[in-house]
Design a protein around this motif. Structure first.
Motif, PDB file in Angstrom:
ATOM      1  N   SER A  66       0.569  -1.177  -0.270  1.00  0.00           N
ATOM      2  CA  SER A  66      -0.136  -0.214   0.193  1.00  0.00           C
ATOM      3  C   SER A  66       0.941   1.133  -0.092  1.00  0.00           C
ATOM      4  O   SER A  66       1.860   1.198   1.158  1.00  0.00           O
ATOM      5  CB  SER A  66      -0.631   0.288   1.344  1.00  0.00           C
ATOM      6  OG  SER A  66      -1.806   0.894   1.133  1.00  0.00           O
ATOM      7  N   ASP A  87      -4.693   2.978  -5.548  1.00  0.00           N
ATOM      8  CA  ASP A  87      -3.678   2.071  -4.831  1.00  0.00           C
ATOM      9  C   ASP A  87      -4.349   1.430  -3.866  1.00  0.00           C
ATOM     10  O   ASP A  87      -5.411   1.321  -3.216  1.00  0.00           O
ATOM     11  CB  ASP A  87      -3.437   2.665  -2.901  1.00  0.00           C
ATOM     12  CG  ASP A  87      -2.418   2.769  -2.181  1.00  0.00           C
ATOM     13  OD1 ASP A  87      -1.733   1.418  -2.481  1.00  0.00           O
ATOM     14  OD2 ASP A  87      -2.397   2.485  -1.377  1.00  0.00           O
ATOM     15  N   ARG A  88      -4.396   0.017  -4.684  1.00  0.00           N
ATOM     16  CA  ARG A  88      -4.993  -1.393  -5.207  1.00  0.00           C
ATOM     17  C   ARG A  88      -3.773  -2.446  -4.774  1.00  0.00           C
ATOM     18  O   ARG A  88      -3.252  -1.859  -5.415  1.00  0.00           O
ATOM     19  CB  ARG A  88      -5.664  -1.108  -5.565  1.00  0.00           C
ATOM     20  CG  ARG A  88      -6.824  -2.818  -5.559  1.00  0.00           C
ATOM     21  CD  ARG A  88      -7.399  -2.885  -6.967  1.00  0.00           C
ATOM     22  NE  ARG A  88      -8.799  -2.865  -6.139  1.00  0.00           N
ATOM     23  CZ  ARG A  88     -10.016  -2.322  -7.269  1.00  0.00           C
ATOM     24  NH1 ARG A  88      -9.796  -3.057  -8.430  1.00  0.00           N
ATOM     25  NH2 ARG A  88     -11.003  -1.220  -7.391  1.00  0.00           N
ATOM     26  N   ARG A  89      -3.800  -3.085  -3.628  1.00  0.00           N
ATOM     27  CA  ARG A  89      -2.748  -4.447  -3.692  1.00  0.00           C
ATOM     28  C   ARG A  89      -2.731  -4.672  -4.732  1.00  0.00           C
ATOM     29  O   ARG A  89      -3.186  -5.055  -5.299  1.00  0.00           O
ATOM     30  CB  ARG A  89      -2.660  -5.059  -2.217  1.00  0.00           C
ATOM     31  CG  ARG A  89      -2.939  -4.762  -1.355  1.00  0.00           C
ATOM     32  CD  ARG A  89      -1.708  -4.057  -0.303  1.00  0.00           C
ATOM     33  NE  ARG A  89      -1.981  -3.363   0.724  1.00  0.00           N
ATOM     34  CZ  ARG A  89      -1.608  -4.024   1.960  1.00  0.00           C
ATOM     35  NH1 ARG A  89      -1.431  -5.208   1.828  1.00  0.00           N
ATOM     36  NH2 ARG A  89      -1.996  -3.549   2.789  1.00  0.00           N
ATOM     37  N   ARG A 125      -1.886  -7.965 -10.178  1.00  0.00           N
ATOM     38  CA  ARG A 125      -3.420  -7.880  -9.687  1.00  0.00           C
ATOM     39  C   ARG A 125      -3.394  -8.828 -10.639  1.00  0.00           C
ATOM     40  O   ARG A 125      -3.948 -10.110 -10.365  1.00  0.00           O
ATOM     41  CB  ARG A 125      -3.885  -6.911  -9.321  1.00  0.00           C
ATOM     42  CG  ARG A 125      -5.771  -7.261  -8.211  1.00  0.00           C
ATOM     43  CD  ARG A 125      -5.613  -7.307  -7.508  1.00  0.00           C
ATOM     44  NE  ARG A 125      -7.190  -6.924  -6.802  1.00  0.00           N
ATOM     45  CZ  ARG A 125      -7.033  -6.299  -5.772  1.00  0.00           C
ATOM     46  NH1 ARG A 125      -5.717  -5.842  -4.831  1.00  0.00           N
ATOM     47  NH2 ARG A 125      -8.460  -6.230  -4.935  1.00  0.00           N
ATOM     48  N   ASP A 170      -5.761  -7.885   0.937  1.00  0.00           N
ATOM     49  CA  ASP A 170      -6.361  -6.970   0.216  1.00  0.00           C
ATOM     50  C   ASP A 170      -7.984  -7.416  -0.542  1.00  0.00           C
ATOM     51  O   ASP A 170      -8.910  -6.908  -0.172  1.00  0.00           O
ATOM     52  CB  ASP A 170      -5.875  -6.488  -0.678  1.00  0.00           C
ATOM     53  CG  ASP A 170      -6.492  -4.630  -1.166  1.00  0.00           C
ATOM     54  OD1 ASP A 170      -7.221  -3.805  -0.321  1.00  0.00           O
ATOM     55  OD2 ASP A 170      -6.800  -4.801  -2.769  1.00  0.00           O
ATOM     56  N   SER A 171      -7.553  -8.677  -1.097  1.00  0.00           N
ATOM     57  CA  SER A 171      -8.801  -8.748  -1.554  1.00  0.00           C
ATOM     58  C   SER A 171     -10.030  -9.931  -1.537  1.00  0.00           C
ATOM     59  O   SER A 171     -10.686 -10.119  -1.741  1.00  0.00           O
ATOM     60  CB  SER A 171      -8.714  -9.623  -3.255  1.00  0.00           C
ATOM     61  OG  SER A 171      -7.960 -10.591  -3.261  1.00  0.00           O
ATOM     62  N   SER A 194     -14.931  -1.780 -12.844  1.00  0.00           N
ATOM     63  CA  SER A 194     -15.153  -1.723 -10.938  1.00  0.00           C
ATOM     64  C   SER A 194     -14.474   0.329 -11.244  1.00  0.00           C
ATOM     65  O   SER A 194     -14.718   0.660 -10.405  1.00  0.00           O
ATOM     66  CB  SER A 194     -13.960  -1.910  -9.856  1.00  0.00           C
ATOM     67  OG  SER A 194     -12.976  -2.125 -10.425  1.00  0.00           O
ATOM     68  N   TYR A 249     -11.767   1.527 -11.231  1.00  0.00           N
ATOM     69  CA  TYR A 249     -10.310   1.218 -11.364  1.00  0.00           C
ATOM     70  C   TYR A 249      -9.151   1.047 -12.692  1.00  0.00           C
ATOM     71  O   TYR A 249      -8.149   1.931 -12.139  1.00  0.00           O
ATOM     72  CB  TYR A 249      -9.459  -0.111 -10.379  1.00  0.00           C
ATOM     73  CG  TYR A 249      -8.082  -0.216 -10.061  1.00  0.00           C
ATOM     74  CD1 TYR A 249      -7.867   0.607  -8.907  1.00  0.00           C
ATOM     75  CD2 TYR A 249      -7.325  -0.889 -11.241  1.00  0.00           C
ATOM     76  CE1 TYR A 249      -6.780   0.797  -8.594  1.00  0.00           C
ATOM     77  CE2 TYR A 249      -5.829  -0.871 -10.162  1.00  0.00           C
ATOM     78  CZ  TYR A 249      -5.532  -0.045  -8.650  1.00  0.00           C
ATOM     79  OH  TYR A 249      -4.172  -0.243  -8.879  1.00  0.00           O
TER      80      TYR A 249
END
Length: 343
Positions: free
Chosen positions: A121, A182-184, A190, A248-249, A314, A316
């Motif tokens: 993160s 900021d998404r892992r 991912r 995270d997910s 989403s 993102y």
């Protein structure tokens, strides 16, 4: 216009990033924590540049000019006047937070601080500083002098003007950027690690062998099969990144396959240890019917593409940015969404 950048950590990735900056004409301050580590970093730089001279891609004079722009030091304070400092140390949050605390104390108030993290993160790293608005992710891909993608990651408090300055700098470096929140794991890790993990699960459950999977997936135009790629990345690294993303997910897709943990526990870490799914020097080989190859492609690529579509849905990242990221970051010839049309 930025003139001086710092790079913290001169392993293979950090040395490559320093080289990229110096080639673009910027002054670079390369920092390591000990003298032996600094000498190892110097050797990383020398090896990379010498290889380019040997292959005729760089002149001896050009090599000298690049090295003349790089100052090597063990003193963090030498980054005080840098316009930007990029951290490129191992993927351990406590280490990164310590580095950012130290940088925040010695760097000028206008210095932008960037992390090269591939999965942690950015906002959590930024929280250790007094300037979270000037902290962001600048994720290069290995080898940094060759790979054209940089994922620019805005933390929760990153100033959009800071993002714009880093995007401009990346363009100067000859890189293509995709900018995300900021998404892992961001875009590439991912999506990629979920795909590699599912391939490992198929092997672990004996649905298919590693050879069958990799031979089948090469029919899509990918440069290598998922399990060969996992060996290249390092199975221990795959597990570390998956654990980070899964926290995270919460998705079963990111829960590391038992076979990955078993191989790591036995010391089979991939190519760097001599063997993982394959022994070093062994290439995948399997006699597959078109029907069987097609089944395996659908088994792995279908969910991979679906995950990318869910990411786009989403908000993102756009489908175009996802395709760009997977094409430049992973060598997907026509991006992620073209995979099903290639088999």
């Amino acid at each position: 216009m930025m003139k001086t950048v710092g790079v913290i950590g001169l392993g293979t990735m950090g040395a490559g990033i320093a080289e990229v900056f110096a080639k673009a004409g910027l002054n670079v301050v390369g920092v390591e924590v000990t003298d032996p580590a600094l000498e190892a970093g110097r050797r990383n730089l020398d090896r990379s540049l010498d290889r380019q001279v040997d292959r005729g891609r760089l002149t001896a004079e050009g090599r000298r000019e690049i090295l003349d722009r790089i100052q090597l030091t063990t003193d963090f304070a030498d980054t005080a006047s840098a316009d930007l400092v990029v951290e490129a140390i191992p993927e351990r949050m406590e280490l990164k937070r310590d580095v950012f605390t130290r940088l925040d104390a010695v760097c000028g108030p206008d210095t932008i601080l960037a992390t090269n993290t591939s999965s942690l993160s950015v906002s959590e790293i930024a929280a250790t500083t007094r300037r979270p608005n000037q902290v962001l992710g600048m994720h290069f891909f290995n080898p940094a002098p060759v790979m054209k993608l940089v994922e620019v990651v805005a933390g929760d408090q990153t100033d959009p003007a800071v993002v714009a300055r880093v995007e401009e700098l990346a363009s100067l470096l000859g890189k293509t950027t995709v900018t995300v929140g900021d998404r892992r794991g961001f875009i590439v890790n991912r999506l990629l690690l979920g795909y590699l993990n599912q391939a490992a699960k198929l092997v672990g459950s004996k649905v298919a062998t590693a050879d069958e999977i990799d031979v089948a997936l090469k029919t899509t135009g990918l440069p290598m099969g998922p399990l060969t790629l996992a060996d290249v990345i390092g199975l221990d690294t795959c597990v570390e990144i998956l654990d980070c993303i899964h926290a995270d997910s919460g998705s079963p897709r990111h829960e590391a396959a038992p076979i990955l943990r078993e191989l790591v526990a036995s010391g089979r870490l991939g190519r760097k240890s001599g063997g993982g799914f394959y022994d070093r020097g062994t290439d995948p080989a399997a006699d597959l019917s078109d029907e069987r190859a097609g089944e395996l492609v659908l088994e792995l690529v279908g969910p991979h593409v679906s995950e990318g579509q869910a990411m786009a849905d989403s908000g993102y990242a756009s489908s175009a940015d996802i395709d760009t990221a997977m094409r430049l970051g992973c060598g997907y010839p026509n991006g992620l969404f073209g995979l099903l049309n290639e088999g």
